[in-house]
Design an enzyme around this catalytic site. Structure first.
Site, PDB file in Angstrom:
ATOM      1  N   HIS A   1      -2.678   3.922   4.900  1.00 44.43           N
ATOM      2  CA  HIS A   1      -2.938   2.700   4.126  1.00 44.43           C
ATOM      3  C   HIS A   1      -3.574   3.066   2.792  1.00 44.43           C
ATOM      4  CE1 HIS A   1      -2.617  -0.249   7.559  1.00 44.43           C
ATOM      5  NE2 HIS A   1      -2.668   0.900   8.198  1.00 44.43           N
TER       6      HIS A   1
ATOM      7  N   GLU B   1       0.866  -1.191   0.000  1.00 44.59           N
ATOM      8  CA  GLU B   1       0.000   0.000   0.000  1.00 44.59           C
ATOM      9  C   GLU B   1       0.899   1.237   0.000  1.00 44.59           C
ATOM     10  OE1 GLU B   1      -2.721  -0.499   3.277  1.00 44.59           O
ATOM     11  OE2 GLU B   1      -3.284  -2.512   2.617  1.00 44.59           O
TER      12      GLU B   1
ATOM     13  N   GLU C   1      -7.081   5.686   4.969  1.00 44.11           N
ATOM     14  CA  GLU C   1      -7.086   4.857   3.753  1.00 44.11           C
ATOM     15  C   GLU C   1      -7.179   5.843   2.599  1.00 44.11           C
ATOM     16  OE1 GLU C   1      -6.937   1.531   3.591  1.00 44.11           O
ATOM     17  OE2 GLU C   1      -7.423   0.874   5.630  1.00 44.11           O
TER      18      GLU C   1
HETATM   19 ZN   LIG Z   1      -3.555  -1.538   4.989  1.00 43.69          ZN
END
Ligand SMILES: [Zn+2]
Length: 436
Positions: free
Chosen positions: A150, A44, A228
């Protein structure tokens, strides 16, 4: 303004690097510590690149850009762009195209931390080298605020991940995540809009155990959010500048939040020395949401949603103090310095039938200590100074049943008041004496 440090090494002995950015980078300052860390899932990589760019942006805009200058002057900023190098460089040191989520042992580092609900090893794996080094690094610091980055979704995920119940500061977490996402939306189209328009409580998305965010927030009494930042785990290189453009203002504002809330220094009322203290918000803190200050300056940083609160400050051997009706507003701070006084009741002697005598008192270079013991046993004699600091500790001194006389040199003590404590399984006596 910038120094490079090592958090530790991966299993395959790659360095896990961190930069510190601060106006006096070599000094520990009376400022909050902030921490960004990225790419614990090796494949990631968006956050890895964003963090490298953030370091560059901070360093090249100091003195030019007002926000950047304010942050570097008022915060100790720590950035770790890559926390799982073995996963990212799984295919070799010059190749990230075979990157994997896991570390070299195929363990998911974001399920491998102690969990507030599911115990020390929720994944039934040993703590991995990368995480042990990370935990030690974080314990050496006192990060008031942090985020870990992430990809694979586009949402900010705030605590808890493991509990269904809300964090004591759920409203504050929601507020700072909302601010991040709303700022992003001004500079992007249809990006970071999942769940509640780009933010979610962790558990209501899906419950995880052993995550870093809950470890930091629960066990280190910190505040951590999981970012994220791209739906695509591995976006094409020509998209990376867009992610920077969407996020960089929010990344800076997020750091700035660590300067808000209720803050100040906790010190001794007589010596002004910093005290290690616990800071609780009464009728508010729960599930480990109380915070601890940092030992260098006694400074604390209680990030909290606007309102009026009652705060309790406590430190070992000191009288705790409650300060009521402390008001703080969002995007602002309230300074509250607190002085605690020594708890003198701890020094009341418990002589009972021991018949303790210290002569001469005041003494010069020698003390004669007389006391009765009910048993033949080994005991410990400790001398504390006025501030309850241990000055001498004599172990394994044999006392016989009946009357005992012990001589103790006091030649090396400064003039002043002291406390003599004798203890064993059966004895606990404390008495005050003076050296003149
Ligand atoms: Zn992750």
């Amino acid at each position: 303004m910038c120094s490079i440090d090592t958090i530790g090494t991966s299993i395959n002995e790659r360095e896990i690097l961190v930069v510190k950015i601060s106006d006096n980078v070599k000094k520990k300052e009376n400022e909050p510590e902030f921490f960004y860390t990225s790419t614990m899932h090796g494949d990631e990589v968006t956050g890895y690149i964003l963090m490298l760019r953030l370091i560059d942006y901070l360093l090249s805009n100091y003195g030019e850009n007002e926000v950047v200058t304010y942050l570097i002057d008022n915060v100790e900023i720590w950035i770790n762009p890559l926390s799982n190098p073995d996963g990212t460089y799984f295919g070799g040191d010059n190749n990230i195209f075979q990157a994997i989520r896991f570390n070299a042992n195929y363990v998911d580092l974001n399920r491998n931390f102690p969990d507030p609900e599911d115990g020390e090893h929720p994944d039934n794996e040993d703590w991995q080298k990368e995480n042990i080094d990370m935990m030690n690094f974080m314990k050496e610091h006192n990060f008031a605020f942090s985020a870990n980055l992430h990809t694979g979704a586009e949402v900010l995920n705030y605590p808890w991940d493991t509990y269904e119940k809300e964090h004591a500061d759920e409203d504050w977490f929601e507020y700072i995540c909302r601010e991040y996402a709303d700022t992003v939306h001004k500079y992007s189209d249809n990006y970071l809009t999942s769940f509640d328009n780009g933010i979610t409580n962790g558990y209501s998305w899906y419950s995880i155990s052993g995550g870093r965010q809950d470890y930091v927030t629960y066990f280190l009494h910190g505040r951590e959010v999981t970012f994220e930042l791209s739906q695509t785990k591995f976006p094409p290189a020509n998209n990376l500048p867009n992610y920077w453009e969407y996020n960089y203002r929010s990344l800076l504002n997020y750091i700035k939040q660590v300067t808000y809330g209720i803050k100040g220094n906790v010190t001794d009322s007589i010596t002004n020395e910093p005290l290690l203290a616990k800071i609780e918000i009464l009728n508010h803190d729960i599930d480990s949401s109380e915070i601890y200050n940092s030992e260098n300056f006694g400074n604390y940083h209680r990030l909290i949603f606007q309102g009026t609160y009652n705060l309790k400050f406590s430190a070992d051997a000191y009288n705790s103090k409650i300060i009521e009706n402390v008001n703080v507003q969002n995007e602002n701070f309230t300074i509250l310095d607190v002085k605690l006084s020594l708890d003198t009741t701890l020094f009341i002697s418990k002589i009972e039938s021991y018949n303790l005598k210290i002569i001469p008192n005041p003494c010069k270079n020698k003390l004669q200590i007389t006391f009765n013991s009910k048993y033949n046993e080994n005991l410990e004699i400790i001398i504390f100074d006025f501030y309850a600091r241990e000055i001498k500790n004599l172990k394994n001194i044999f006392a016989k049943k009946g009357k005992n006389v012990i001589y103790l040199s006091t030649a090396d003590l400064q003039y002043g008041m002291y406390f003599l404590q004798i203890k064993s399984e059966n004895i606990f006596i404390k008495e005050k004496f003076f050296k003149h």
